[in-house]
Design a protein around this motif. Structure first.
Motif, PDB file in Angstrom:
ATOM      1  N   ALA A   1       1.184  -0.810  -0.177  1.00  0.00           N
ATOM      2  CA  ALA A   1       0.050  -0.253   0.391  1.00  0.00           C
ATOM      3  C   ALA A   1       0.723   1.550   0.049  1.00  0.00           C
ATOM      4  O   ALA A   1       2.367   1.165   0.678  1.00  0.00           O
ATOM      5  CB  ALA A   1      -0.970  -0.424   0.799  1.00  0.00           C
ATOM      6  N   LEU A   2      -0.002   2.824  -1.089  1.00  0.00           N
ATOM      7  CA  LEU A   2       0.964   3.695  -0.338  1.00  0.00           C
ATOM      8  C   LEU A   2       0.431   4.631   0.740  1.00  0.00           C
ATOM      9  O   LEU A   2      -0.789   4.825   0.884  1.00  0.00           O
ATOM     10  CB  LEU A   2       0.595   4.311  -1.944  1.00  0.00           C
ATOM     11  CG  LEU A   2       1.548   5.550  -2.085  1.00  0.00           C
ATOM     12  CD1 LEU A   2       2.428   4.940  -2.104  1.00  0.00           C
ATOM     13  CD2 LEU A   2       1.565   6.133  -2.673  1.00  0.00           C
ATOM     14  N   LEU A   3       1.289   5.374   1.339  1.00  0.00           N
ATOM     15  CA  LEU A   3       0.952   5.755   2.687  1.00  0.00           C
ATOM     16  C   LEU A   3       1.601   7.566   1.791  1.00  0.00           C
ATOM     17  O   LEU A   3       2.399   7.345   1.583  1.00  0.00           O
ATOM     18  CB  LEU A   3       1.574   5.654   3.792  1.00  0.00           C
ATOM     19  CG  LEU A   3       0.579   4.939   4.673  1.00  0.00           C
ATOM     20  CD1 LEU A   3       1.964   3.018   3.904  1.00  0.00           C
ATOM     21  CD2 LEU A   3       1.053   4.682   5.786  1.00  0.00           C
ATOM     22  N   ALA A   4       0.748   8.521   1.726  1.00  0.00           N
ATOM     23  CA  ALA A   4       0.937  10.252   2.055  1.00  0.00           C
ATOM     24  C   ALA A   4       0.708  10.477   3.231  1.00  0.00           C
ATOM     25  O   ALA A   4      -0.155  10.258   4.733  1.00  0.00           O
ATOM     26  CB  ALA A   4      -0.149  10.755   1.247  1.00  0.00           C
ATOM     27  N   VAL A   5       2.043  11.200   4.370  1.00  0.00           N
ATOM     28  CA  VAL A   5       2.848  10.977   5.387  1.00  0.00           C
ATOM     29  C   VAL A   5       2.529  13.583   5.206  1.00  0.00           C
ATOM     30  O   VAL A   5       3.328  12.969   4.823  1.00  0.00           O
ATOM     31  CB  VAL A   5       3.581  10.528   6.392  1.00  0.00           C
ATOM     32  CG1 VAL A   5       3.635  10.877   7.545  1.00  0.00           C
ATOM     33  CG2 VAL A   5       3.606   8.818   5.590  1.00  0.00           C
ATOM     34  N   ARG A   6       1.730  13.411   6.800  1.00  0.00           N
ATOM     35  CA  ARG A   6       1.720  15.135   6.536  1.00  0.00           C
ATOM     36  C   ARG A   6       1.874  15.100   8.599  1.00  0.00           C
ATOM     37  O   ARG A   6       1.744  14.648   9.204  1.00  0.00           O
ATOM     38  CB  ARG A   6       1.418  15.791   6.173  1.00  0.00           C
ATOM     39  CG  ARG A   6       0.734  15.159   4.514  1.00  0.00           C
ATOM     40  CD  ARG A   6      -0.830  16.492   4.552  1.00  0.00           C
ATOM     41  NE  ARG A   6      -1.015  16.004   2.442  1.00  0.00           N
ATOM     42  CZ  ARG A   6      -1.644  16.509   2.396  1.00  0.00           C
ATOM     43  NH1 ARG A   6      -3.087  17.210   2.534  1.00  0.00           N
ATOM     44  NH2 ARG A   6      -2.045  16.086   1.165  1.00  0.00           N
ATOM     45  N   GLN A   7       2.525  16.933   8.102  1.00  0.00           N
ATOM     46  CA  GLN A   7       2.936  17.081   9.343  1.00  0.00           C
ATOM     47  C   GLN A   7       3.965  16.040  10.430  1.00  0.00           C
ATOM     48  O   GLN A   7       3.524  15.496  11.833  1.00  0.00           O
ATOM     49  CB  GLN A   7       1.431  16.824  10.575  1.00  0.00           C
ATOM     50  CG  GLN A   7       0.887  18.001   9.694  1.00  0.00           C
ATOM     51  CD  GLN A   7      -1.028  17.980   9.959  1.00  0.00           C
ATOM     52  OE1 GLN A   7      -1.677  18.296   9.569  1.00  0.00           O
ATOM     53  NE2 GLN A   7      -1.588  17.401  10.999  1.00  0.00           N
ATOM     54  N   VAL A   8       4.760  15.440  10.330  1.00  0.00           N
ATOM     55  CA  VAL A   8       5.989  14.624  10.615  1.00  0.00           C
ATOM     56  C   VAL A   8       7.145  14.722  10.478  1.00  0.00           C
ATOM     57  O   VAL A   8       7.203  15.363   8.704  1.00  0.00           O
ATOM     58  CB  VAL A   8       5.528  13.405  11.228  1.00  0.00           C
ATOM     59  CG1 VAL A   8       5.230  12.499   9.168  1.00  0.00           C
ATOM     60  CG2 VAL A   8       6.140  12.588  11.773  1.00  0.00           C
ATOM     61  N   GLY A   9       7.962  15.265  11.148  1.00  0.00           N
ATOM     62  CA  GLY A   9       9.687  15.199  10.787  1.00  0.00           C
ATOM     63  C   GLY A   9      10.261  13.809   9.995  1.00  0.00           C
ATOM     64  O   GLY A   9       9.923  12.239  10.947  1.00  0.00           O
ATOM     65  N   ASP A  10      11.598  14.019   9.312  1.00  0.00           N
ATOM     66  CA  ASP A  10      12.099  12.946   9.147  1.00  0.00           C
ATOM     67  C   ASP A  10      12.120  11.522   9.650  1.00  0.00           C
ATOM     68  O   ASP A  10      12.363  10.830  10.028  1.00  0.00           O
ATOM     69  CB  ASP A  10      12.985  13.254   8.235  1.00  0.00           C
ATOM     70  CG  ASP A  10      13.054  14.086   6.426  1.00  0.00           C
ATOM     71  OD1 ASP A  10      11.820  14.158   6.456  1.00  0.00           O
ATOM     72  OD2 ASP A  10      13.598  14.092   6.353  1.00  0.00           O
ATOM     73  N   ASP A  11      13.086  12.336  10.470  1.00  0.00           N
ATOM     74  CA  ASP A  11      13.690  11.583  11.699  1.00  0.00           C
ATOM     75  C   ASP A  11      12.077  10.037  12.556  1.00  0.00           C
ATOM     76  O   ASP A  11      12.496   9.724  13.060  1.00  0.00           O
ATOM     77  CB  ASP A  11      14.402  12.490  13.160  1.00  0.00           C
ATOM     78  CG  ASP A  11      15.794  13.049  12.168  1.00  0.00           C
ATOM     79  OD1 ASP A  11      16.332  12.556  11.288  1.00  0.00           O
ATOM     80  OD2 ASP A  11      15.954  13.549  13.338  1.00  0.00           O
ATOM     81  N   ALA A  12      11.644  11.162  13.290  1.00  0.00           N
ATOM     82  CA  ALA A  12      10.554  10.337  13.608  1.00  0.00           C
ATOM     83  C   ALA A  12       9.688   9.725  13.095  1.00  0.00           C
ATOM     84  O   ALA A  12       9.334   7.991  13.554  1.00  0.00           O
ATOM     85  CB  ALA A  12       9.353  11.872  13.752  1.00  0.00           C
ATOM     86  N   LEU A  13       9.931   9.378  11.402  1.00  0.00           N
ATOM     87  CA  LEU A  13       9.161   9.033  10.848  1.00  0.00           C
ATOM     88  C   LEU A  13       9.654   7.197  10.885  1.00  0.00           C
ATOM     89  O   LEU A  13       9.965   6.345  10.314  1.00  0.00           O
ATOM     90  CB  LEU A  13       8.987   9.305   8.771  1.00  0.00           C
ATOM     91  CG  LEU A  13       7.624   8.459   8.062  1.00  0.00           C
ATOM     92  CD1 LEU A  13       6.642   7.850   8.568  1.00  0.00           C
ATOM     93  CD2 LEU A  13       8.016   9.345   7.054  1.00  0.00           C
ATOM     94  N   ARG A  14      11.378   7.707  10.540  1.00  0.00           N
ATOM     95  CA  ARG A  14      12.336   6.504  10.491  1.00  0.00           C
ATOM     96  C   ARG A  14      12.022   6.054  11.596  1.00  0.00           C
ATOM     97  O   ARG A  14      12.453   4.828  11.017  1.00  0.00           O
ATOM     98  CB  ARG A  14      13.670   7.296   9.506  1.00  0.00           C
ATOM     99  CG  ARG A  14      13.470   8.152   8.432  1.00  0.00           C
ATOM    100  CD  ARG A  14      14.872   8.545   8.410  1.00  0.00           C
ATOM    101  NE  ARG A  14      14.944   9.172   7.114  1.00  0.00           N
ATOM    102  CZ  ARG A  14      16.239   9.680   6.558  1.00  0.00           C
ATOM    103  NH1 ARG A  14      17.056  10.580   7.064  1.00  0.00           N
ATOM    104  NH2 ARG A  14      16.504  10.446   5.416  1.00  0.00           N
ATOM    105  N   ARG A  15      12.082   6.778  12.914  1.00  0.00           N
ATOM    106  CA  ARG A  15      12.508   6.133  14.218  1.00  0.00           C
ATOM    107  C   ARG A  15      10.833   4.770  13.907  1.00  0.00           C
ATOM    108  O   ARG A  15      11.117   3.681  14.461  1.00  0.00           O
ATOM    109  CB  ARG A  15      11.794   6.669  15.449  1.00  0.00           C
ATOM    110  CG  ARG A  15      13.230   7.220  15.315  1.00  0.00           C
ATOM    111  CD  ARG A  15      13.264   7.671  17.153  1.00  0.00           C
ATOM    112  NE  ARG A  15      12.356   9.146  17.413  1.00  0.00           N
ATOM    113  CZ  ARG A  15      12.807  10.557  17.052  1.00  0.00           C
ATOM    114  NH1 ARG A  15      13.786  10.118  16.419  1.00  0.00           N
ATOM    115  NH2 ARG A  15      11.969  11.141  16.924  1.00  0.00           N
ATOM    116  N   ALA A  16       9.349   5.049  13.481  1.00  0.00           N
ATOM    117  CA  ALA A  16       8.529   4.718  13.481  1.00  0.00           C
ATOM    118  C   ALA A  16       8.766   3.098  12.480  1.00  0.00           C
ATOM    119  O   ALA A  16       7.987   2.248  12.977  1.00  0.00           O
ATOM    120  CB  ALA A  16       7.073   6.001  13.376  1.00  0.00           C
ATOM    121  N   LEU A  17       9.342   3.788  11.087  1.00  0.00           N
ATOM    122  CA  LEU A  17       8.812   2.725  10.188  1.00  0.00           C
ATOM    123  C   LEU A  17      10.577   1.538  10.545  1.00  0.00           C
ATOM    124  O   LEU A  17      10.541   0.581  10.019  1.00  0.00           O
ATOM    125  CB  LEU A  17       9.244   3.127   8.551  1.00  0.00           C
ATOM    126  CG  LEU A  17       8.205   3.917   8.643  1.00  0.00           C
ATOM    127  CD1 LEU A  17       8.223   4.436   7.299  1.00  0.00           C
ATOM    128  CD2 LEU A  17       7.297   2.726   8.916  1.00  0.00           C
TER     129      LEU A  17
END
Length: 482
Positions: free
Chosen positions: A292-308
């Motif tokens: 699936a494809l996600l479009a993600v807003r209102q979040v920084g690079d580091d926080a998204l990388r940590r979550a994934l």
């Protein structure tokens, strides 16, 4: 092969004439060296497993300070404390002996006729063969870099081999106590130091920082294995260096994969990869159908990388938004990020063009941002997704249903359309919608009545409600709403 000398071995030596004052439970402690110290706190200069010999000059006089003195030595891994009789040892308090018994810290008395050098020579002679064994272990551990180059060992196999050669159980973790390298166990956070510069010795082993640019990547903890012959601090330091090299390699690989993933996702979004090539490349990156494809807003690079972190995915940043391609289950991890607004497409087969998935993900992300929700799956809105892509058709719908409201808002600077949309998005819960709009519920009720008058539609009617909702979604798709 000789066994390392213990405190009990020294106590039994007829030549040394030592007497046990306290701490019998610790007589099995091994001894690596015997050293004279008259300091109140010699621990910064110790490596562990020493017998500390003193005439008593550095031994405090008060009960509390005597207890703290002995506890400091025990915490630093000292094997035993040897006090010279009839010299400068102050009266030993009950608290001192209680601490020795509680901790199993042997306290020995050395007769005045026995010089400290005799104890040091006894220890040196006993550990000479052990020192030869340590040297052999060091030479083999120092060959770890050759193993890496010649055998391509995985992390778990490499560190198991280092454990067998060094005589230690090895653990690795980040400063927060999470796994540092795959396959290498994590220690208890209780043994981690408060600062990287802390002394390396802990009871039963060592703890060392794993160096990395910008600060330690984590910590290596090494505990002596029962029945093994530990090779000492120098070997543990080299294992920490090997760990640092492995961490650097993993980080480099991750950064390379991240860049390759961003390039691949960019090409997929531009539809310049043929389906077969796309499937092969995604499979090589660990992505299998369905995705699936996600479009993600209102979040920084580091926080998204940590979550994934640890989950196969491709990520691409465009402006303030991110696109993430991977398993549909990634949505759960993304939704847990504080303040995020994300949309996820319907699952699809690897290799399919992303045009439809991109439109679905962007639509769902916009819906999440409007409604204040962390995550929206495409299809949550069972009406808006059926809107046509033809802008002329959408414009006609908006003008027919909302034209009067748009004109009124433009002329008066009012928020009738925004108020109606917010009320509908919150399932017609007036209190919730008013709070989101920061207005009184009575103010919202007035706006809804005015909206109904201008549109000529009674929002209590199911048919009118559906028509207005479709028109609002069409207005958003045309960019006519803030």
């Amino acid at each position: 092969m000789a066994t390392k000398v213990s405190v009990e071995d020294l106590l039994r030596s007829p030549a040394l004439q030592l007497r046990l004052l306290a701490g019998q439970a610790g007589l099995s402690r091994s001894v690596s060296w015997a050293h004279v110290s008259e300091l109140d706190d010699p621990t910064p200069w110790l490596l562990g497993a020493e017998v500390i010999m003193t005439t008593g000059i550095g031994v405090p006089h008060s009960a509390a300070r005597q207890r703290a003195y002995l506890e400091r030595l025990d915490d630093a891994g000292v094997s035993a404390l040897a006090l010279s009789a009839q010299l400068h040892v102050p009266p030993l308090r009950r608290a001192f002996f209680e601490a020795a018994e509680e901790r199993g810290m042997p306290v020995l008395e050395v007769p005045l006729a026995v010089p400290f050098i005799a104890i040091a020579q006894e220890v040196a002679a006993a550990v000479q063969e052990d020192a030869r064994q340590r040297l052999g272990a060091q030479l083999q551990v120092f060959g770890a870099l050759r193993w890496l180059a010649a055998e391509d060992l995985d992390h778990a196999t490499l560190f198991r081999r280092l454990e067998r050669l060094s005589g230690y159980e090895v653990f690795l973790c980040t400063p927060q106590g999470r796994p540092l390298l795959p396959g290498v166990p994590v220690p208890s956070v209780d043994v981690l130091p408060a600062v990287p510069e802390a002394p390396p010795t802990i009871p039963g082993g060592f703890v060392l920082p794993v160096p990395a640019p910008g600060g330690p990547a984590g910590f290596l903890v090494a505990f002596e294995r029962e029945g093994a012959r530990p090779a000492g601090l120098a070997v543990v330091q080299h294992i920490a260096t090997v760990a640092a090299l492995q961490v650097a390699m993993v980080r480099h690989e991750r950064e390379t994969l991240r860049r390759e993933g961003a390039e691949t996702l960019s090409e997929l979004l531009q539809d310049v990869l043929d389906p077969a090539a796309a499937r092969r490349r995604l499979a090589r990156m660990g992505l299998e159908s369905p995705i699936a494809l996600l479009a993600v807003r209102q979040v920084g690079d580091d926080a998204l990388r940590r979550a994934l972190d640890g989950r196969p995915h491709l990520m691409l940043r465009r402006g303030d938004d991110h696109y993430v391609l991977g398993s549909p289950s990634l949505a759960t991890a993304v939704a847990a990020i504080q303040g995020v607004a994300a949309g996820v497409s319907r699952p699809f087969v690897s290799g399919e063009p992303l045009r439809v998935a991109q439109r679905e993900a962007v639509w769902a992300a916009a819906r999440a941002a409007e409604s204040g929700r962390a995550l929206v799956h495409y299809g949550d809105d069972t009406t808006g997704r059926w809107l046509q892509d033809d802008p002329w058709v959408l414009t006609a719908l908006v003008e027919h249903v909302l034209g009067a409201v748009l004109a009124y808002d433009s002329a008066h600077g009012s928020q009738l359309l925004t108020s109606a949309r917010t009320w509908m998005e919150r399932d017609r819960r007036t209190e919730d919608a008013a709070a989101a709009l920061h207005v009184h519920p009575n103010t919202l009720a007035y706006r809804l009545r005015r909206f109904a008058e201008l549109t000529g539609r009674d929002l209590s009617s199911s048919a009118a409600f559906a028509e207005v909702w479709l028109a609002i979604r069409a207005a958003h798709q045309l960019g006519l709403q803030d």
